[in-house]
Each structure stands twice: as C-alpha cells, then as structure tokens.
Design a protein around this motif. Structure first.
Motif, short mmCIF file in Angstrom:
data_model
loop_
_atom_site.label_atom_id
_atom_site.label_comp_id
_atom_site.label_asym_id
_atom_site.label_seq_id
_atom_site.Cartn_x
_atom_site.Cartn_y
_atom_site.Cartn_z
N TYR B 95 17.45 15.00 47.49
CA TYR B 95 16.96 16.34 47.22
C TYR B 95 16.17 16.84 48.41
N ARG B 102 15.73 9.68 47.85
CA ARG B 102 14.51 9.75 47.03
C ARG B 102 14.69 8.80 45.85
N TYR B 115 9.57 9.83 44.39
CA TYR B 115 9.02 9.79 45.75
C TYR B 115 10.17 9.67 46.73
N GLU B 116 9.82 9.92 48.02
CA GLU B 116 10.80 9.58 49.04
C GLU B 116 10.93 8.06 49.06
N ARG B 162 5.82 13.07 47.56
CA ARG B 162 6.16 13.13 46.14
C ARG B 162 7.16 14.26 45.88
N VAL B 163 8.10 14.01 45.00
CA VAL B 163 9.01 15.06 44.55
C VAL B 163 8.47 15.56 43.22
N THR B 164 8.16 16.83 43.17
CA THR B 164 7.63 17.37 41.91
C THR B 164 8.79 17.54 40.92
N ALA B 174 14.25 18.30 39.90
CA ALA B 174 13.36 18.29 41.08
C ALA B 174 13.06 19.72 41.46
N ILE B 177 8.94 19.37 47.14
CA ILE B 177 8.51 18.14 47.84
C ILE B 177 7.08 18.33 48.30
#
Lengths: 75, 182
Positions: B95, B102, B115-116, B162-164, B174, B177
């Motif tokens: 993403y 991720r 997360y990445e 972090r991926v929200t 998602a 980021i």
C-alpha cells in the motif's frame, strides 16, 4: 620587486595546522548534522530540513573562507 | 639577508646544509617544509570537497522532500476481509501498489495493526511474534513493540512507519501512512 609574505614559512605552517584542525571539527559537525537530518527525514519529520541545510551551508562557507584565507597568506 | 628570507630557502629532509647533501639531492632538491605545507594545504582543499558533499546531501533532502510532497496521498485501499485474517495471524500487503511490503497483524477480535515490513535499521523484513507482542528483525536482533511499532531492543532507533487502518463493511482498509521519529 616581489613583496615579502606577511608571515614566515614556519608561521604559515602553524596557521595551516590550526586551520586543518578547525576544518576537521566543522566536518565532524556536518557529519553529525547529516545523520541527524537523515534520521528525521526518514521518520517523516521535515521541519528540520531547512535549518539543517542552512547550517550545513554555513559550515561549508566557513571551510571555504578558511581555505581562501590560507591561499591569501601566500600572496 | 633577513631571517624571513632565510626561511624561504630550500631545506633538505635531513636538515643539513645544501653543501653536505649527496650529489643527486643537490641536482634535484626537495624543499621538505614547503612540501609538508603544500600537502597540508591540499588536504584542507580535499576536506572542503567532503564538506561540500555533506552540504549537497542536505540539499538533496530538501529536493527529496519537495518531490514527496508533490506525490498524491494514496487513496484508501482494501487489504483483506476481516474474516480472512484470524486472530494472531498476519498478512503481507502493498500500500500503495508499488510500495515496499507492509505487514498487517490481527492482535485480537477488534484490533488490527499494520506497519512497514522493513526494519528501520537496515531494511531487513521484520517477523511478527504475536504471542509475546513483538516484531523481530532476525538480521541484527532488532525488536519492535507490536502494538506501537516502537523499537524495544537492538540497533533500530526509529519506529516502523505505521499504516493507518479502518474497518469498513467487514473489510480492513488502509487509509494512510504515518512516519515517525519517536
């Protein structure tokens, strides 16, 4: 008639050594600044980029000025 | 001749007078103090290039930041259906589509984190250990907190990006980021 240099050769050697130390210290400062900026940039903190770039350019200017001064001693 | 003039004379490496030098050195004299002075000056000149390289690097950060700002914020993207990710399991996704991998982890019935997957030390892929609540980087024994993505041990000093996430219509989506320094 050739003008005599302002300083004797041994004096210029001392000045060159002093300048060398100052330049090394400034470069260590730039290295620290670079790593700190990279850490901030990769972490998404971009507020530090402009101040860090300006500080690094000031350091470069100082180093350039010192080298210019050293060349000026030989005239 | 003044004292200053005498300092401008060629001085051989052993410091003896020119008359005492071997014939070859009389023919090809080396002015040792001048040689040392010039090598020091040239070294300072080289250090100036190093200094310029650091400044160029700083300017590159500005350019990279400018280019990143021009990129559009990635649109929300469905990662998986909630039912497809059992509690304690994880899923690798991308993403936006052309990004590095991720990691989506389901901690309990309600909680998802993403997360990445690249360790912030040297970009090795991190592995989730849900039972102990950690993300582990096997390359240099880096450990991250699974709930926050912050480094707990090892060489990494920066948290994982972090991926929200949002849950929409039974899907994990998602939405952005979030890079962090602490």
């Amino acid at each position: 008639m050739k003008r005599k240099p302002r300083f004797t050769r041994s004096q210029r050697m001392t000045i060159a050594t002093g300048i060398l130390f100052i330049v090394v210290i400034i470069i260590i400062l730039q290295l620290w600044l670079f790593t700190a900026t990279m850490n901030a940039f990769l972490g998404g903190d971009t507020a530090i980029l402009w101040p860090a770039a300006i500080a690094s350019l000031v350091c470069l200017g100082l180093n350039g000025g010192l080298l210019w001064y050293l060349y000026g001693l030989e005239k | 001749m003044t004292n200053q003039d005498s300092e401008q004379l060629t001085v051989p490496p052993d410091g003896r007078s020119p008359a005492e030098q071997p014939r070859w050195r009389q023919d090809f004299p080396i002015d040792w103090p001048q040689d040392e002075y010039l090598s020091r000056r040239e070294f300072i000149k080289f250090l100036l290039l190093t200094s310029a390289a650091f400044s160029t690097g700083q300017l590159w950060f500005l350019v990279a930041d400018f280019l990143q700002r021009r990129e559009a914020v990635p649109a929300p993207q469905v990662i998986a259906a909630v039912a497809d990710v059992p509690v304690g399991s994880s899923l690798i996704f991308k993403y936006p589509a052309d990004s590095p991998a991720r990691l989506l982890v389901r901690l309990d019935e309600e909680t998802f984190v993403a997360y990445e997957q690249q360790c912030t030390h040297l970009t090795c892929p991190v592995i989730p250990h849900v039972d102990v609540g950690e993300l582990h980087c096997p390359c240099h024994e880096g450990v991250f907190d699974l709930l926050t993505g912050r480094p707990l041990a090892g060489p990494p000093r920066r948290p994982l990006a972090r991926v929200t996430l949002e849950i929409r219509d039974g899907n994990v989506v998602a939405t952005g980021i979030q890079k962090r320094t602490v």
